[in-house]
Design a protein around this motif. Sequence first.
Motif, mmCIF file in Angstrom:
data_model
loop_
_atom_site.group_PDB
_atom_site.id
_atom_site.type_symbol
_atom_site.label_atom_id
_atom_site.label_comp_id
_atom_site.label_asym_id
_atom_site.label_seq_id
_atom_site.Cartn_x
_atom_site.Cartn_y
_atom_site.Cartn_z
ATOM 1 N N TYR A 38 64.103 48.657 31.770
ATOM 2 C CA TYR A 38 64.332 49.086 33.152
ATOM 3 C C TYR A 38 65.537 50.018 33.153
ATOM 4 O O TYR A 38 66.574 49.692 32.566
ATOM 5 C CB TYR A 38 64.646 47.895 34.064
ATOM 6 C CG TYR A 38 63.571 46.839 34.191
ATOM 7 C CD1 TYR A 38 62.534 46.980 35.112
ATOM 8 C CD2 TYR A 38 63.608 45.684 33.410
ATOM 9 C CE1 TYR A 38 61.557 45.996 35.247
ATOM 10 C CE2 TYR A 38 62.649 44.701 33.539
ATOM 11 C CZ TYR A 38 61.627 44.862 34.466
ATOM 12 O OH TYR A 38 60.663 43.879 34.600
ATOM 13 N N ARG A 121 56.236 49.664 36.630
ATOM 14 C CA ARG A 121 56.125 48.311 37.165
ATOM 15 C C ARG A 121 54.811 48.183 37.951
ATOM 16 O O ARG A 121 54.437 49.082 38.706
ATOM 17 C CB ARG A 121 57.299 47.997 38.091
ATOM 18 C CG ARG A 121 58.638 47.953 37.393
ATOM 19 C CD ARG A 121 59.730 47.572 38.372
ATOM 20 N NE ARG A 121 59.576 46.195 38.830
ATOM 21 C CZ ARG A 121 60.002 45.734 39.996
ATOM 22 N NH1 ARG A 121 60.594 46.546 40.854
ATOM 23 N NH2 ARG A 121 59.843 44.470 40.315
ATOM 24 N N LEU A 123 53.628 47.348 40.765
ATOM 25 C CA LEU A 123 54.050 46.987 42.117
ATOM 26 C C LEU A 123 52.898 46.569 43.023
ATOM 27 O O LEU A 123 53.028 45.649 43.834
ATOM 28 C CB LEU A 123 54.822 48.152 42.737
ATOM 29 C CG LEU A 123 56.219 48.377 42.166
ATOM 30 C CD1 LEU A 123 56.821 49.673 42.700
ATOM 31 C CD2 LEU A 123 57.127 47.198 42.481
ATOM 32 N N GLU A 124 51.757 47.238 42.903
ATOM 33 C CA GLU A 124 50.628 46.898 43.778
ATOM 34 C C GLU A 124 50.177 45.461 43.537
ATOM 35 O O GLU A 124 49.971 44.688 44.487
ATOM 36 C CB GLU A 124 49.467 47.865 43.551
ATOM 37 C CG GLU A 124 48.284 47.608 44.475
ATOM 38 C CD GLU A 124 47.164 48.625 44.313
ATOM 39 O OE1 GLU A 124 46.039 48.334 44.774
ATOM 40 O OE2 GLU A 124 47.406 49.691 43.719
ATOM 41 N N LEU A 126 51.960 43.097 42.138
ATOM 42 C CA LEU A 126 53.062 42.201 42.481
ATOM 43 C C LEU A 126 53.100 41.917 43.974
ATOM 44 O O LEU A 126 53.490 40.824 44.404
ATOM 45 C CB LEU A 126 54.397 42.812 42.022
ATOM 46 C CG LEU A 126 54.635 42.818 40.508
ATOM 47 C CD1 LEU A 126 55.847 43.677 40.158
ATOM 48 C CD2 LEU A 126 54.821 41.405 39.968
ATOM 49 N N LYS A 127 52.705 42.885 44.766
ATOM 50 C CA LYS A 127 52.702 42.706 46.220
ATOM 51 C C LYS A 127 51.435 42.000 46.715
ATOM 52 O O LYS A 127 51.511 41.084 47.533
ATOM 53 C CB LYS A 127 52.843 44.059 46.907
ATOM 54 C CG LYS A 127 54.196 44.718 46.702
ATOM 55 C CD LYS A 127 54.238 46.106 47.332
ATOM 56 C CE LYS A 127 55.597 46.764 47.126
ATOM 57 N NZ LYS A 127 55.650 48.132 47.705
ATOM 58 N N GLU A 245 56.076 40.276 35.165
ATOM 59 C CA GLU A 245 57.204 39.738 35.930
ATOM 60 C C GLU A 245 56.794 38.430 36.625
ATOM 61 O O GLU A 245 56.361 37.497 35.962
ATOM 62 C CB GLU A 245 57.722 40.788 36.925
ATOM 63 C CG GLU A 245 58.193 42.067 36.255
ATOM 64 C CD GLU A 245 58.715 43.084 37.234
ATOM 65 O OE1 GLU A 245 58.796 42.825 38.453
ATOM 66 O OE2 GLU A 245 59.067 44.204 36.779
ATOM 67 N N GLN A 270 60.301 36.384 43.257
ATOM 68 C CA GLN A 270 60.207 37.813 42.967
ATOM 69 C C GLN A 270 61.506 38.521 43.338
ATOM 70 O O GLN A 270 62.011 39.356 42.586
ATOM 71 C CB GLN A 270 59.034 38.433 43.729
ATOM 72 C CG GLN A 270 57.668 38.068 43.184
ATOM 73 C CD GLN A 270 56.534 38.697 43.984
ATOM 74 O OE1 GLN A 270 56.599 38.744 45.218
ATOM 75 N NE2 GLN A 270 55.530 39.191 43.304
ATOM 76 N N GLU A 274 64.122 40.310 40.701
ATOM 77 C CA GLU A 274 64.563 41.695 40.806
ATOM 78 C C GLU A 274 66.089 41.789 40.800
ATOM 79 O O GLU A 274 66.659 42.709 40.197
ATOM 80 C CB GLU A 274 63.995 42.336 42.074
ATOM 81 C CG GLU A 274 62.501 42.623 41.974
ATOM 82 C CD GLU A 274 61.945 43.351 43.172
ATOM 83 O OE1 GLU A 274 60.944 44.084 43.003
ATOM 84 O OE2 GLU A 274 62.493 43.197 44.285
ATOM 85 N N ASP A 286 62.193 51.089 43.319
ATOM 86 C CA ASP A 286 61.053 50.484 44.026
ATOM 87 C C ASP A 286 61.087 48.980 43.833
ATOM 88 O O ASP A 286 61.222 48.491 42.713
ATOM 89 C CB ASP A 286 59.735 51.038 43.473
ATOM 90 C CG ASP A 286 59.603 52.528 43.713
ATOM 91 O OD1 ASP A 286 59.890 52.962 44.846
ATOM 92 O OD2 ASP A 286 59.215 53.246 42.786
ATOM 93 N N LYS A 287 60.938 48.249 44.943
ATOM 94 C CA LYS A 287 61.005 46.794 44.900
ATOM 95 C C LYS A 287 59.763 46.177 45.517
ATOM 96 O O LYS A 287 59.064 46.807 46.313
ATOM 97 C CB LYS A 287 62.263 46.294 45.624
ATOM 98 C CG LYS A 287 63.561 46.779 44.997
ATOM 99 C CD LYS A 287 64.757 46.156 45.680
ATOM 100 C CE LYS A 287 66.060 46.648 45.054
ATOM 101 N NZ LYS A 287 67.251 46.001 45.642
ATOM 102 N N VAL A 288 59.515 44.925 45.140
ATOM 103 C CA VAL A 288 58.358 44.203 45.665
ATOM 104 C C VAL A 288 58.580 43.784 47.108
ATOM 105 O O VAL A 288 57.737 43.974 47.979
ATOM 106 C CB VAL A 288 58.044 42.959 44.807
ATOM 107 C CG1 VAL A 288 56.859 42.191 45.373
ATOM 108 C CG2 VAL A 288 57.782 43.366 43.363
#
Length: 289
Positions: A38, A121, A123-124, A126-127, A245, A270, A274, A286-288
């Motif tokens: 990261y 990451r 992200l999609e 993870l969300k 993650e 989560q 982060e 960008d974060k979840v």
Amino acid sequence: MEFALLNGSIIKRSEAKVDVEDRGYQFGDGVYEVIRIYNGKMFTVAEHLKRFVKSAEGIGITLPFTTLQLTEMLEELRIKNNLQTGNIYMQVTRGTAPRNHVFPTGDVAPTLVAYTIKVVRPLENLKSGVKAILTEDIRWLRCDIKSLNLLGNLLAKQKASEQGCFEAIQHRGQDVTEGSSSNIFIVKNGTVITHESNHLILKGITKDVILDLCNNNDIPVQERTFSLAELDEAEEVFLSSTTAEVMPVIEINGKKISAGVSGPITQKLQNLFEKEVEKQCGLLVDKVI
């Protein structure tokens, strides 16, 4: 131009070749690690290298470098490839020798290889969460060794993929073990539960981070075997790995978990994860949550 690490030297990746009689190629006689990057920094590198050494020792391979030397070489490799977000893959095999099931004798040096992969990451997922299937765990009984022998894992993952799912949750009889490439967690009565770290699962580095986050933030947590029935009745389910993650599982074998959305404890973890990444590697853009 991409570079790779081969036996202590950083060379053009296109020139990084091993012999056809390398025991990793012929027997899967070796172990591996994947380290997440990261913001151009290695996350939990000390923990990954400690597991790498332990896995190698578990099959009788003595690494040709110290963990400090490995850390320095991997950082040099990361810089040469200008990797900001992604993975470093590394493996060591018993080396090159005439094909024989018995370990080679004499002066046979291990083969060490490492290279980088640009991976963003997820992200999609993870969300929104991912879907999973159940499958019998057919692997060997030393899953605590991060071995190159991954056929059982591959067959499970392929089965999941063919059914439009992200992961295969494995079980031995009625006992859930882990995913094909992840550790599995359930939430029951507000308590996070995951399989104890023994020979039946890989002791995940991300899993250990999650356990620490639970213990340090008043989230009840247990390491113990849990059953398929408990999985079926879980309030929340999530998986963890170096690249995934803390990822919500929202459906298993077609049945929705937590109404098909990420649950509150999963989301809290989560967020805490982060923050831990930012503590070690700097601000995440960008974060979840």
